[in-house]
Design a protein around this motif. Structure first.
Motif, short mmCIF file in Angstrom:
data_model
loop_
_atom_site.label_atom_id
_atom_site.label_comp_id
_atom_site.label_asym_id
_atom_site.label_seq_id
_atom_site.Cartn_x
_atom_site.Cartn_y
_atom_site.Cartn_z
N TYR A 1 -0.72 10.18 4.91
CA TYR A 1 -1.31 9.03 4.19
C TYR A 1 -2.02 7.98 5.41
CZ TYR A 1 1.82 10.79 0.40
OH TYR A 1 2.09 11.66 -0.63
N LEU B 1 -8.28 3.26 -4.53
CA LEU B 1 -7.58 4.37 -4.96
C LEU B 1 -8.32 4.92 -6.29
CD1 LEU B 1 -4.02 3.49 -4.26
CD2 LEU B 1 -5.42 5.34 -3.28
N CYS C 1 0.70 -1.36 -0.09
CA CYS C 1 0.06 0.06 0.02
C CYS C 1 0.81 1.28 -0.21
CB CYS C 1 -0.93 -0.01 1.20
SG CYS C 1 -0.07 -0.08 2.88
N GLU D 1 -3.71 10.49 -1.31
CA GLU D 1 -2.71 10.00 -2.60
C GLU D 1 -2.71 11.20 -3.38
OE1 GLU D 1 -0.12 7.42 -4.27
OE2 GLU D 1 -1.02 7.70 -2.30
N VAL E 1 -8.28 8.04 1.45
CA VAL E 1 -7.62 7.68 0.18
C VAL E 1 -7.38 8.77 -0.57
CG1 VAL E 1 -8.71 5.39 0.34
CG2 VAL E 1 -9.88 7.23 -0.98
#
Length: 372
Positions: free
Chosen positions: A238, A160, A125, A205, A202
């Motif tokens: 993150y 994602l 991940c 990212e 998420v």
């Protein structure tokens, strides 16, 4: 599958819909009689659906080494999604809780506190900063996984696809994100969030995808719990992996000052109703409506009319090509113009197919993109 003539014919369906159209293969019927009656409707769409069916193999092509469909062969009472998540040991854990029917329904969730756990080891991940700057542009999941040094058996694309679809839409809109390096803010109005409201972490990212850029995302939709209306969420790190000693658990490494920040603000209501409140300090550079279902919801009409007047790039996604086609017809009928961005496959669609009771055409979350 449901009989395609259901709701059109007076007599009820006698059995399951096992008789498929011999020309397109996309729809099914319970009897020859229902198929005959429905032809007056289906003949307008048959050739179009046949073309869409010819692209099924292309839609199901992903670079990943995991597989989903075979898991359900001997488990008819369980969804493929649940079985897949169980096989990856993430079922009902962390960010994955809302990824199947077993998880919470957004309508019943009053607390949108961010879950920040991938619940998998660091090699699987993106829990820390990328080793290298993002190559320009990323054009596929394979490009992304290679850049992030992730193995193709990792399932993170299942979650994602939200931020990567946003990244792809920014590329399609030709917005020069480099202009927003430093103190300027790139603002995106994000319409109709549902499941992603339980997966907000998420969107971290985007920090890696747009280094040095401050992104402000206004998420507005009727699914937002009333208690969270107007809430601001700042994402500066993150989601963590499962490793207790990983550097992702260090605030110094996870909040790298050289990386961008992501600010989310959540609004309850329809976009055209809340627009005046949102733009008091947040004029959009891009409007994005994931899995919009424009043709299914009349409430989109005033929103599309308003977007036309704003003059800001607006991009929609939908689960399948037919839904995108119907949406494009609705949009063009309102604006009086063809789409500015024609319908195309989203390379960052979710790699697990959704159930479709109306067509044999597979559906994928964020499967197709198109825009005004």
């Amino acid at each position: 599958m449901e009989c395609a003539a259901r709701g059109i014919v007076e007599e009820p369906c006698a059995s399951g819909a096992h008789r498929r159209c011999g020309s397109c293969g996309a729809v099914a019927y319970c009897s020859k009689g229902h198929q005959f009656i429905h032809w007056k409707v289906h003949k307008e769409e048959c050739a179009r659906l046949a073309t869409q069916m010819s692209r099924i193999d292309m839609l199901s092509q992903f670079p990943f080494t995991f597989s989903v469909e075979p898991l359900a062969l001997n488990h008819t009472n369980r969804s493929m999604r649940c079985l897949f998540l169980e096989s990856m040991k993430v079922h009902l854990k962390g960010l994955w809780k809302s990824e199947c029917m077993c998880g919470p329904d957004i309508a019943c969730v009053k607390d949108l506190s961010i879950t920040t756990e991938w619940n998998m080891e660091s090699s699987l991940c993106p829990c820390t900063e990328p080793e290298n700057p993002v190559p320009a542009p990323l054009a596929s999941w394979e490009d992304y996984f290679q850049w992030r040094s992730l193995p193709l058996h990792s399932p993170v694309a299942v979650l994602l696809h939200w931020p990567l679809t946003l990244y792809h839409c920014l590329q399609l809109s030709r917005i020069q994100t480099s202009r927003y390096d430093g103190h300027d803010t790139l603002c995106i109005h994000y319409l109709g969030p549902e499941k992603e409201l339980l997966q907000l972490a998420v969107f971290a990212e985007l920090r890696a995808l747009f280094p040095g850029v401050h992104l402000r995302i206004e998420l507005v939709g009727p699914a937002v719990p009333r208690s969270r209306d107007g809430e601001v969420v700042n994402i500066s790190s993150y989601p963590n992996c499962s490793g207790e000693s990983c550097q992702c658990r260090s605030s110094i490494s996870s909040e790298n000052l050289n990386c961008s920040a992501v600010t989310l603000r959540i609004w309850k209501g329809l976009y055209h109703e809340r627009y005046g409140d949102i733009v008091k300090d947040s004029n959009p550079h891009l409007i994005l409506a994931p899995n919009a279902g424009v043709a299914a919801y009349p409430s989109w009409m005033p929103t599309i009319e308003m977007i036309r007047g704003i003059g800001v790039p607006a991009i929609f996604t939908d689960f399948c090509e037919e839904a995108a086609h119907l949406a494009s017809c609705c949009i063009s009928s309102i604006t009086g113009q063809p789409l500015g961005l024609p319908i195309q496959v989203n390379p960052f669609r979710q790699p697990i197919a959704e159930n479709n009771s109306a067509l044999y055409i597979p559906c994928y979350s964020n499967g197709f993109v198109f825009g005004m």
